[in-house]
Design a protein around this motif. Structure first.
Motif: not given
Length: 292
Positions: A232-249
């Motif tokens: 699940h840590v990798l799923r969290h990393a996927f979400a956080t890093h996408l958000l850092e890159g400018g992904a829309d919520l």
């Protein structure tokens, strides 16, 4: 049928609640009914005694039980089973949802470097592990969604996977170029037979526990503290890093399969914490000692 049974039937039919969710709600409601009597007829003063009953529970557990009762009484009002809502008497536990653990970019790079190096051997198990890693971090799948993927879910032409998530809800998950390459390699060495994309020893699919063990071992080989890593840590990393890159919520909500955007918003707090650390560490004023 009792009011509790009607409520659970509504959750299953209208909200698509998963079996585990329904079982948890049933336990909470029936336990409360055992203490205060019929919930359908309970008064606010009777519900107030739950404060003592829940005193020894963790705040999150008490909050979950109170939420089940509040939703039940909302249902009773909607269905005309009660003319009032006594749930205002329920204790309100002050809970704060913990921020998810997230691996930094350097740890992610070390993890993939190790997995890719091992997969160069051509060994089936190493290629499988790299494929699992690509899908966990590259597509943000839940652990159960990943290990239970059927072989038929592998994309043919479209770069997507069809995933069955919580409550049986299906969604389309994009699969990047790296993950598609890993999948192609895995399919050439995957044991024949069975319907699972990642077969297990027992004839079914790879288990959650086994995936957890494989990732912990990979972390150790990559020089990362195994305590920092889990599926699940990798799923969290996927979400956080996408958000850092400018992904829309809202896009992130769709990718993660969250029914409520409030669940997705936890990642804005993770990103805010990162930005605050950045200011405190890198801003010129951070290196100046306050006078006085």
């Amino acid at each position: 049928m009792t009011a509790i049974e009607d409520f659970l039937a509504m959750l299953a039919a209208e909200r698509g609640a998963a079996a585990n969710t329904l079982a948890a709600y049933r336990r909470d409601l029936e336990q409360a009914e055992g203490w205060v009597g019929s919930l359908e007829r309970a008064e606010a003063s009777e519900l107030a005694v739950l404060q003592c009953r829940w005193a020894a529970l963790a705040p999150a557990s008490a909050a979950r039980k109170a939420s089940a009762l509040r939703q039940f009484y909302g249902f009773c009002l909607d269905e005309g089973l009660r003319a009032d809502d006594p749930s205002h008497a329920l204790p309100r536990a002050a809970t704060r949802r913990p921020l998810p653990k997230v691996l930094g970019h350097d740890d992610i790079a070390a993890l993939f470097s190790c997995a890719e190096r091992e997969a160069e051997s051509g060994e089936a198990q190493a290629i499988r592990l790299l494929t699992l890693l690509e899908l966990l971090y590259g597509s943000g799948l839940r652990v159960t969604e990943l290990v239970s993927l059927p072989l038929a879910a592998v994309p043919r032409d479209a770069p997507v996977l069809t995933v069955t998530g919580k409550g049986g809800a299906s969604r389309m998950v994009p699969v990047g170029g790296r993950a598609r390459q890993a999948l192609s390699r895995w399919l050439t060495v995957r044991p024949r037979g069975g319907t699972a994309l990642f077969p297990g020893r027992s004839g079914g699919h790879l288990t959650r526990v086994r995936l957890f063990q494989l990732l912990k071992a990979l972390a150790a080989r990559a020089g990362i503290d195994p305590a920092k890593l889990g599926p699940h840590v990798l799923r969290h990393a996927f979400a956080t890093h996408l958000l850092e890159g400018g992904a829309d919520l809202r896009v992130l909500q769709t990718l993660l399969g969250h029914a409520d955007i409030a669940t997705t918003q936890i990642y804005t707090h993770v990103d805010a914490a990162r930005l605050m650390r950045l200011v405190n560490e890198r801003h010129p004023l951070a290196r100046r000692t306050p006078r006085g």
